[in-house]
Design a protein around this motif. Sequence first.
Motif, PDB file in Angstrom:
ATOM      1  N   CYS A   1     -18.909  21.627  61.627  1.00  0.00           N
ATOM      2  CA  CYS A   1     -18.110  22.533  61.605  1.00  0.00           C
ATOM      3  C   CYS A   1     -17.672  23.208  60.148  1.00  0.00           C
ATOM      4  N   GLY A   2     -17.712  23.797  60.096  1.00  0.00           N
ATOM      5  CA  GLY A   2     -17.302  24.596  58.426  1.00  0.00           C
ATOM      6  C   GLY A   2     -17.307  23.811  57.368  1.00  0.00           C
TER       7      GLY A   2
ATOM      8  N   GLU B   1     -10.935  26.996  70.687  1.00  0.00           N
ATOM      9  CA  GLU B   1     -10.848  26.128  69.393  1.00  0.00           C
ATOM     10  C   GLU B   1     -10.201  25.392  68.744  1.00  0.00           C
TER      11      GLU B   1
ATOM     12  N   HIS C   1      -5.944  26.867  66.750  1.00  0.00           N
ATOM     13  CA  HIS C   1      -5.948  25.558  65.824  1.00  0.00           C
ATOM     14  C   HIS C   1      -4.333  25.811  65.503  1.00  0.00           C
TER      15      HIS C   1
ATOM     16  N   SER D   1     -17.440  33.527  68.615  1.00  0.00           N
ATOM     17  CA  SER D   1     -16.716  32.616  67.588  1.00  0.00           C
ATOM     18  C   SER D   1     -15.780  33.924  66.767  1.00  0.00           C
ATOM     19  N   THR D   2     -14.163  34.007  67.358  1.00  0.00           N
ATOM     20  CA  THR D   2     -13.395  34.589  65.977  1.00  0.00           C
ATOM     21  C   THR D   2     -12.003  34.068  65.701  1.00  0.00           C
TER      22      THR D   2
ATOM     23  N   GLY E   1     -18.785  32.732  58.385  1.00  0.00           N
ATOM     24  CA  GLY E   1     -18.440  34.779  58.297  1.00  0.00           C
ATOM     25  C   GLY E   1     -17.884  34.719  60.155  1.00  0.00           C
ATOM     26  N   GLU E   2     -16.959  35.963  59.484  1.00  0.00           N
ATOM     27  CA  GLU E   2     -16.008  36.529  60.575  1.00  0.00           C
ATOM     28  C   GLU E   2     -16.434  37.458  61.592  1.00  0.00           C
TER      29      GLU E   2
ATOM     30  N   PHE F   1      -8.472  25.101  56.283  1.00  0.00           N
ATOM     31  CA  PHE F   1      -8.787  23.811  56.325  1.00  0.00           C
ATOM     32  C   PHE F   1     -10.488  24.005  56.283  1.00  0.00           C
TER      33      PHE F   1
ATOM     34  N   SER G   1     -10.582  30.816  68.105  1.00  0.00           N
ATOM     35  CA  SER G   1     -10.195  29.916  66.820  1.00  0.00           C
ATOM     36  C   SER G   1      -8.939  29.774  66.260  1.00  0.00           C
TER      37      SER G   1
ATOM     38  N   PHE H   1     -10.906  17.521  62.077  1.00  0.00           N
ATOM     39  CA  PHE H   1     -11.350  17.985  60.985  1.00  0.00           C
ATOM     40  C   PHE H   1     -12.910  16.948  60.852  1.00  0.00           C
ATOM     41  N   ASN H   2     -13.473  18.282  59.978  1.00  0.00           N
ATOM     42  CA  ASN H   2     -14.650  17.694  58.858  1.00  0.00           C
ATOM     43  C   ASN H   2     -13.495  17.941  57.398  1.00  0.00           C
TER      44      ASN H   2
ATOM     45  N   MET I   1     -20.674  30.229  65.399  1.00  0.00           N
ATOM     46  CA  MET I   1     -19.932  29.422  65.126  1.00  0.00           C
ATOM     47  C   MET I   1     -20.263  28.713  63.349  1.00  0.00           C
TER      48      MET I   1
HETATM   49  N1  SAH Z   1     -14.590  33.124  61.660  1.00  0.00           N
HETATM   50  C1  SAH Z   1     -15.303  33.027  63.551  1.00  0.00           C
HETATM   51  C2  SAH Z   1     -16.334  32.322  63.507  1.00  0.00           C
HETATM   52  C3  SAH Z   1     -16.616  30.607  62.378  1.00  0.00           C
HETATM   53  S1  SAH Z   1     -16.660  29.528  63.943  1.00  0.00           S
HETATM   54  C4  SAH Z   1     -14.087  31.642  63.617  1.00  0.00           C
HETATM   55  O1  SAH Z   1     -13.063  31.931  62.714  1.00  0.00           O
HETATM   56  O2  SAH Z   1     -13.972  31.405  64.148  1.00  0.00           O
HETATM   57  C5  SAH Z   1     -16.215  28.376  63.172  1.00  0.00           C
HETATM   58  C6  SAH Z   1     -15.682  27.047  63.528  1.00  0.00           C
HETATM   59  O3  SAH Z   1     -15.703  26.480  62.939  1.00  0.00           O
HETATM   60  C7  SAH Z   1     -13.834  27.945  64.065  1.00  0.00           C
HETATM   61  O4  SAH Z   1     -13.466  27.004  65.230  1.00  0.00           O
HETATM   62  C8  SAH Z   1     -13.180  27.370  63.007  1.00  0.00           C
HETATM   63  O5  SAH Z   1     -12.615  26.817  62.635  1.00  0.00           O
HETATM   64  C9  SAH Z   1     -13.863  25.361  62.244  1.00  0.00           C
HETATM   65  N2  SAH Z   1     -13.817  25.025  61.455  1.00  0.00           N
HETATM   66  C10 SAH Z   1     -13.923  25.550  59.456  1.00  0.00           C
HETATM   67  N3  SAH Z   1     -14.033  24.869  59.402  1.00  0.00           N
HETATM   68  C11 SAH Z   1     -14.176  23.708  59.218  1.00  0.00           C
HETATM   69  C12 SAH Z   1     -13.878  21.672  59.486  1.00  0.00           C
HETATM   70  N4  SAH Z   1     -13.953  21.432  58.248  1.00  0.00           N
HETATM   71  N5  SAH Z   1     -13.514  21.245  60.418  1.00  0.00           N
HETATM   72  C13 SAH Z   1     -14.223  21.322  61.816  1.00  0.00           C
HETATM   73  N6  SAH Z   1     -13.826  22.450  62.223  1.00  0.00           N
HETATM   74  C14 SAH Z   1     -14.253  23.942  61.482  1.00  0.00           C
END
Ligand code: SAH
Length: 395
Positions: free
Chosen positions: A375-376, A298, A257, A233-234, A201-202, A142, A255, A331-332, A198
């Motif tokens: 986000c994302g 998250e 989900h 955030s991981t 990257g990881e 996503f 994260s 979700f974006n 956030m």
């Molecule tokens: N890799 C790390 C850091 C990225 S954080 C991690 O996964 O936590 C980015 C956050 O935004 C994560 O919680 C990710 O799941 C969320 N995210 C990614 N794409 C998104 C989207 N399209 N809409 C909403 N949240 C999203």
Amino acid sequence: MNEPSFLRPDCDADAARPSLVGLTRDALAAILRRHGVPEREIRMRTGQLWHWIYFQGATRFDAMLNIGKALRAELAGRYSLARPEVVAEQISQDGTRKWLLRLAPVDADDKGAEIECVYIPESDRGTLCISSQVGCTLTCSFCHTGTQKLVRNLTSAEIVGQLIVARERLGDFPGLTPPNDGLLPGEGQRPISNVVFMGMGEPLFNFENVRDAVSVLADGDGLSVSKRRITVSTAGVVPQIAPLGAEAGSMLAISLHAVSDELRDRLVPLNRKYPLKELLAACRAYPGASNARRVTFEYVMLKGVNDSPAEARQLVRLLKGIPAKINLIPFNPWPGTKYECSDWEKIEAFSEIVFSAGYASPVRTPRGRDILAACGQLKSATEKLRARARMVVEG
Ligand code: SAH
């Protein structure tokens, strides 16, 4: 503006000279030793350099008046005070700011990787969302960042550089003036009080550099962001979770989900390597976690995928015994994605179940949507605009 001369943007920058900005105390001390500073002075001299770089935000060596002229000249000849270059700045109607930053090239073929960093002001805080890698290797289904090719770890200096640039743009170093547009947090708040990893990257795939960056960000004689206000955030790199707590001492966000391995395997493929049971055990044992220092979970709300009341109840069961807070993220959507954001009633119902079980469950309001800062959406959006611009030019 009556800014001191050392804060002028024409900082001591030159691609040929490595920058001192973002380095740890140990790295600065090693450099001073190399330049003949006697061992008995190392601590003091490192402290002086530290104060100029991180507390004052100095951009020129000649501003560092308490450092001897000869040493200053020597440093200026060999090093720079360059920070990541701001290529573009966008300010959303809601005050969210997004910066596109270009990093110094790592070799002759490198044109300088680009990363994005986002600033989100709220009434009681200001949060800077920073990146730990260029691109991401996780391919969460996503997330837009996962569709990007280029991947490299950021150095700790490049991670820290994001906060320095942001503080500079927000007028948050001595002698600078914050923008007077009413879009910063309230009276008495530093514009940036919190930092979250956030962005792209990881972070736990870049453990050492993230750990070192946290130590620089949190240092009370410099940038002074309290560790309680730094969140890493991981997606769930389980073996690095305990070391993060022990060595960096930051707050932890996961994260999550999904509440079943079957679904999480599809949303966050890293789950195949580190399934839920192991991930939650690592959270339960996170060093320093307590009711005052909770682990954030998250949970991105995907229509018809993970948003049922049964899943909300399962979430509560899974988190039992973990000092947790739950962050529901609408979700974006991005072009080409197969997912949609859950309907508002679904999000509310989900949130209600989690809340009734005793968890704070704020729904994260999407911020900066008008500037694609949500986000994302980082970086790939800019790349897309570029590609489009190229098509127009070339077409
Ligand atoms: N890799 C790390 C850091 C990225 S954080 C991690 O996964 O936590 C980015 C956050 O935004 C994560 O919680 C990710 O799941 C969320 N995210 C990614 N794409 C998104 C989207 N399209 N809409 C909403 N949240 C999203």
